[in-house]
Design an enzyme around this catalytic site. Sequence first.
Site, PDB file in Angstrom:
ATOM      1  CG  HIS A   1      42.105  42.507  38.767  1.00 40.87           C
ATOM      2  ND1 HIS A   1      43.393  42.266  39.229  1.00 40.87           N
ATOM      3  CD2 HIS A   1      42.207  42.671  37.416  1.00 40.87           C
ATOM      4  CE1 HIS A   1      44.221  42.279  38.183  1.00 40.87           C
ATOM      5  NE2 HIS A   1      43.535  42.505  37.085  1.00 40.87           N
TER       6      HIS A   1
ATOM      7  CG  ASP B   1      45.281  38.337  33.484  1.00 42.10           C
ATOM      8  OD1 ASP B   1      44.301  38.260  32.723  1.00 42.10           O
ATOM      9  OD2 ASP B   1      45.814  39.417  33.805  1.00 42.10           O
TER      10      ASP B   1
ATOM     11  CG  HIS C   1      46.802  42.844  34.769  1.00 41.65           C
ATOM     12  ND1 HIS C   1      46.217  42.520  33.571  1.00 41.65           N
ATOM     13  CD2 HIS C   1      47.320  44.084  34.638  1.00 41.65           C
ATOM     14  CE1 HIS C   1      46.356  43.554  32.731  1.00 41.65           C
ATOM     15  NE2 HIS C   1      47.037  44.508  33.351  1.00 41.65           N
TER      16      HIS C   1
ATOM     17  CG  ASP D   1      46.199  40.143  30.322  1.00 39.43           C
ATOM     18  OD1 ASP D   1      46.692  39.065  30.721  1.00 39.43           O
ATOM     19  OD2 ASP D   1      45.493  40.882  31.029  1.00 39.43           O
TER      20      ASP D   1
END
Length: 307
Positions: A126, A163, A165, A244
């Site tokens: 991120h 991931d 996200h 995740d």
Amino acid sequence: MTTAFISHEDCGLHNMGPEHPEAPVRLLAIRKVLEKTGLIEELDQHQSVHVTAEQVKLAHAELHQKRLEMKLPEQGIFWADEDTALCPDSLHAASLAAGSGILAVNRVLEGKARNAFCSVRPPGHHAEHNIPMGFCFYNNIAIAAIHALQQPGIERVAIVDFDVHHGNGTVDIFKDRPEVLVCSSFQHPFYPERYSEITRDHIINCPMEAHSGSLVFRNLVEGKWLPAIQAHKPDMIFISAGFDAHHEDPMADIKLDEEDYRWVTSLLADSARTYSQNRIVSMLEGGYNPVSLAFSVQAHLEVLAGY
Ligand SMILES: [Zn+2]
């Protein structure tokens, strides 16, 4: 040839408080499972090294590191954004996490390891060119990929990010660098909602609705990622390995399991065999249920190590 396993106990010194899901227990859980199964003994284990200021600048703005250092508290916690905090040891850990990617690239390119996995935190995907966000300070995978591109014989790379996200930081850093193919799958709509709508030939965004499972994920990988990798012919494959999207993970609502991670790692290993002389560098991103995280990493590593 073996799989390098790069980690450092000081990654556990980065601590954002007892309630925070990105916690030191994550790496301890991974190590415990790898020790219990004996897999750790089969890996080429290395201590992480620190990243240099020059290497951070490969992916980040000139002042990015300095700005973080100015926020570093002498005690207690400083919140860089609403869910990303610095404690006194955070940048020490972040430096080791980013430096691990450099060491991984070097081990692989020097022919000392077939591939490498970095069991490190804080995660990185991120972190954008100019800002830390979403538990991330330095974009570990981006720094490693640009370092690789500076080495002889590495002209194109692929970064694959599973991931849950979206890896907005990685897209931000490579949006105008078509030599870096970026493939990602992510829950959508969902955090972070930056760059999920970008259109570039070398950015392959694969949004998944909440409650999607194995079938949706596997169709996206086979239908979107593999043809893009085939067309790009990367000299090296990087994996932003976040776990995740596991159905037992508390952070999101995608329903993958260890077998999905084993499957996608096998396909990426096949691609690396075909195009990239087996070169893979994988770096841990998310994964917040320590148990499902540890078993997912085990499945990922079993494939990388050739089991
Ligand atoms: Zn994540």
